[in-house]
Scaffold this motif. Structure first.
Motif, short mmCIF file in Angstrom:
data_model
loop_
_atom_site.label_atom_id
_atom_site.label_comp_id
_atom_site.label_asym_id
_atom_site.label_seq_id
_atom_site.Cartn_x
_atom_site.Cartn_y
_atom_site.Cartn_z
N ALA A 134 104.97 66.47 -42.93
CA ALA A 134 105.83 65.17 -42.65
C ALA A 134 105.40 64.67 -41.14
O ALA A 134 105.55 63.51 -40.68
CB ALA A 134 107.44 65.46 -42.53
N GLU A 135 104.62 65.70 -40.21
CA GLU A 135 104.10 65.26 -39.21
C GLU A 135 102.89 64.41 -39.37
O GLU A 135 102.39 63.88 -38.22
CB GLU A 135 103.73 66.45 -38.13
N GLU B 18 103.73 60.03 -52.61
CA GLU B 18 103.54 61.10 -51.04
C GLU B 18 102.93 62.17 -51.35
O GLU B 18 101.99 62.91 -50.51
CB GLU B 18 105.24 61.54 -51.06
N THR C 139 102.09 62.57 -41.98
CA THR C 139 102.51 61.30 -42.82
C THR C 139 103.81 61.17 -43.25
O THR C 139 104.61 62.18 -43.06
CB THR C 139 101.36 61.32 -44.32
N GLU C 140 104.14 59.96 -43.61
CA GLU C 140 105.61 59.57 -43.74
C GLU C 140 105.91 60.14 -45.22
O GLU C 140 105.31 59.78 -46.10
CB GLU C 140 105.84 58.12 -43.52
N VAL D 282 109.31 60.94 -47.73
CA VAL D 282 110.76 60.60 -47.98
C VAL D 282 111.34 61.56 -49.00
O VAL D 282 112.43 62.21 -48.92
CB VAL D 282 111.03 59.15 -48.25
#
Length: 779
Positions: free
Chosen positions: A110-111, A52, A113-114, A116
């Motif tokens: 987060a806008e 991430e 790429t995904e 978590v």
């Protein structure tokens, strides 16, 4: 994990590298304390988080860690009632601000790429904005307590500045009045005292207190009596100011102590995230790939030692699936030890949540423990030889090794008699094999090459050596045992032939055959590698040609669809223009209908016939091909003209079937058979009558012109008779009524000379009698 194994595999080097990529002291500390995870779930979670962070760096840029420092010591001091300095209080405010900036960064990322793990972790952070505001109100950006931190501090500083101004005013006045008595016309500071530099011979002429004397004794620094009292007041105010500052700092420290538990959580979270981003930045610098953690199975593709990186020759290593023991042989300086360390260090990195410097994604077995015996462990202090030191390590391994352990042994059985050493090495490998752990061992013993052939869980491997250049290639060849190459190297270096022949005579015949077999295997392996490289190149070329062909085909299909759509739009525009013109004509005819004899329902029918010419968008015919299987092109069939997108009826078919005449509304045109799609066949016999003309609309059997003028009635009758001929009606009735007889007589005279009338006579009693005329039409 054994500290000795971490050191032998150069794990501290990875910690140092990660520390250099950390963005604040928190990450550097975390990198220095990093160790492999104890279970595969935690390691996989770490790899997900690093993945991430790498995506965040690539799409949103680097994270904002500026101003974030380790304040945990300050939090402990505040909690026990201590007073923090202005600098440390400012550090707390900057950490609060930095935490907020990082949360905003995660929201922006987060806008793009995904994410978590990052949002999940930052949700636990507390935004102590009120504490930050309290600190910002009292402490400046350079760590100074501001005047408006309290009313008392503001009053004391204002009073002190006024007193200092009075001191300077008095001194300036005395400077101007006593210039002849002074060594220099300046105000000199001696400690905290404002003094005048008076010549020693005039010291009694200025009343005051002597605060200092120059080294030469020619100058006496006197604080004038006129400013002594004011200076004492200034110093008194300074003491009060320091006390007030201490009170303000203590108050801020207590405010910080109230939120210390929350801030400590923020620090720990930021420390974890900084280490994640350090691992991501290091992976980007190495062009590293994410590994897949498995249960004791290694498949490394193009692995490089991180310390050598681009200078290292990539090696492919497989272990744990088809075989559990990998025995690597080959000459000294051939790369055996580097290969051993590469496998061990990359395993530690994967278990620590780091990406690996490999050519493509690889698999790494998760091991609870890695046992390492590498290097010369001779200890003078303990009176241990190299062999004894190695045995001590191996004895410890055998007592604690488990099936999910990885064992790395360098020069197994070395340091003693070759016969005994090889026998001992085989016995040790047998024990490790029975336990079921994964083992990579390097050796020079020829006996271990045969052991790998005999043990179904073992596999030979060797470091390739180029006899022509007398240099190792550092490539690992799995499945091929290594050769000593001693005689070949000696021959290349020019050793006399007779000595070589005598040496070969001392070598057992079986050993010679084995060496020749190994040589053939190496040659076959190189040829297989070349063939594979050529096949890969051909495959890439074929794929490239296929991609080009697909691109061109797609482009041509797109161009064809564009052209077809263009033609459809042009046809649509023509029809729309014709419709507009027809609407205009219909409006004019409605205005003139009493003169032209045209009724509204006939005008509506004409307009509908024009609407039938409008082309329809093609559906299911993107390829431009029609589906006429099992259908016959015949008169009366319902068809679609593909090039125009219009539907119509076939009224005539050429003898050879190459083209047909199609009725499209009021328009009739000849169309090539390949441009027709048969929608519905029509087999009725009566269709044959329409091969010459097809009706444009349904015609009634009678026409009523009662009440109309002679001109209007005759015009309508002419139009009616034309339609009757087109429709194939042989007998029609015209109702004109009796009245005065003027309309009846005019119509009958007109019918008597009409070219399309065969006969005309008064109708029978059942059809209207003398009020109607029966007409037989020429068909």
């Amino acid at each position: 994990m054994l500290e000795r194994s971490l050191k032998a595999l150069e794990y501290p080097y990875i910690q140092e590298q990660l520390s250099s990529y950390a963005m604040c002291s928190l990450g550097k500390q975390a990198a220095a304390e990093m160790s492999p995870f104890q279970n595969i779930t935690e390691a996989n979670r770490e790899l997900d988080a690093v993945d991430e962070c790498l995506r965040c760096i690539l799409r949103a840029g680097g994270p904002p860690f500026g101003g974030i420092t380790d304040i945990r010591t300050d939090l402990r001091r505040a909690e026990i009632g201590g007073t923090l300095s202005a600098d440390r209080i400012l550090a707390v405010a900057r950490l609060i601000q930095g935490g907020r900036a990082f949360r905003q960064y995660v929201s922006r990322a987060a806008e793009l790429t995904e994410l978590v793990h990052l949002p999940e972790l930052t949700e636990g952070m507390v935004d102590a904005k009120r504490t930050e505001q309290e600190i910002a109100h009292a402490i400046s950006d350079d760590g100074q307590v501001l005047d408006h931190a309290s009313e008392q501090l503001h009053r004391l500083r204002s009073e002190r500045r006024r007193a200092e101004g009075e001191v300077r005013t008095v001194l300036d006045r005395m400077l101007r009045a006593n210039q002849k008595l002074l060594q220099e016309p300046i105000i000199a500071m001696r400690g905290t005292y404002f003094c005048l530099p008076v010549r020693v011979e005039h010291k009694n002429q200025i009343r005051g207190v002597v605060r200092d004397v120059s080294s030469s004794g020619s100058t006496v620094f006197i604080e004038p009596q006129a400013v002594v009292d004011i200076s004492n007041r200034v110093r008194e105010l300074q003491v009060l100011e320091e006390q007030e500052i201490e009170r303000i700092l203590f108050k801020l420290s207590q405010i910080i102590a109230e939120v210390a538990p929350d801030l400590r959580v923020n620090v720990n979270i930021l420390q974890t995230i900084d280490l994640w981003f350090a691992k991501a930045s290091y992976a980007r610098a190495l062009d590293a790939k994410r590994p897949t953690l498995t249960d004791n199975v290694w498949r490394l593709h193009g692995a490089r030692h991180p310390q050598l990186n681009k200078d290292a020759v990539p090696v492919d290593v497989e272990l744990g699936d088809r075989f559990h023991l990998l025995i690597v042989t080959g000459p000294n300086t051939g790369g055996k030890t580097v290969t051993l360390k590469t496998v061990g260090l990359l395993t530690l990195m994967a278990m620590s949540g780091c990406f690996l410097p490999t050519k493509r994604e690889s698999e790494v077995g998760f091991s609870t423990e890695i046992f390492v015996d590498i290097g010369d462990e001779q200890s003078i202090e303990q009176s241990l030889s190299t062999f004894s030191s190695h045995m001590n390590n191996i004895i410890h391994m055998l007592s604690t090794v488990r099936p999910d352990s990885l064992v790395l042994l360098d020069e197994l059985g070395a340091g003693t008699d070759p016969a005994e050493g090889s026998a001992l090495a085989i016995a040790i490998l047998d024990r490790l094999s029975s336990i079921g752990c994964r083992v990579i061992a390097t050796t020079h013993y020829a006996e271990l090459k045969g052991y790998a052939f005999q043990n179904e869980n073992a596999m030979n491997a060797s470091m390739e050596f180029d006899v022509e250049s007398l240099r190792p290639t550092y490539r690992l060849l799995v499945g091929v045992p290594g050769r000593s190459n001693a005689l070949a190297i000696a021959e290349r270096l020019g050793l006399p032939r007779d000595i070589l022949e005598e040496a070969r005579a001392h070598v057992a015949e079986s050993d010679i055959h084995v060496e020749e077999l190994i040589g053939k295997l190496e040659q076959a392996n190189r040829e297989a590698d070349r063939a594979f490289a050529e096949a890969s190149a051909e495959r890439e070329a074929t794929k490239r040609l296929r991609d080009e062909w697909e691109t061109k085909t797609s482009r041509l299909e797109q161009e064809l669809a564009t052209e077809r759509e263009k033609a459809r739009r042009e046809t649509q525009q023509l029809v729309e223009r014709a419709q507009r013109e027809s609407e205009q004509i219909i409006r004019e005819l409605r205005q003139m209908r009493h003169e032209a004899g045209v009724k509204d329902h006939e005008l509506v029918e004409l307009r509908k016939s024009l609407e039938g010419l409008s082309p329809e968008p093609e559906q299911g015919h993107a390829s431009g091909k029609r589906s006429n299987q099992g259908k016959r092109l015949s008169v009366g069939a319902r068809v679609k003209v593909l090039s125009l997108g219009q539907k119509g009826d076939v009224v005539e078919v050429a003898g050879d079937g190459s083209h047909a005449t199609v009725q499209l509304g009021l328009m009739r045109m000849k169309v090539d058979a390949s441009d027709l799609e048969i929608l519905q066949e029509k087999a009725e016999e009566q269709v044959v009558r329409h091969t010459r003309k097809s009706p444009a609309k349904d015609i009634r059997m009678e026409l009523d012109v009662r009440g109309e003028t002679v001109e209007d009635a005759i015009m309508r009758i002419d139009k009616y008779l034309d339609d009757a001929v087109v429709s194939g009606l042989a007998r029609v009735v015209i109702i004109h009524g009796k009245g005065t007889g003027a309309l009846r007589n005019a119509i009958r005279r007109h019918l008597g000379r009409h070219p399309q009338v065969k006969t005309s006579q008064a109708a029978g009693l059942g059809e209207g009698g003398d009020g109607a005329t029966v007409v037989t039409v020429r068909i």
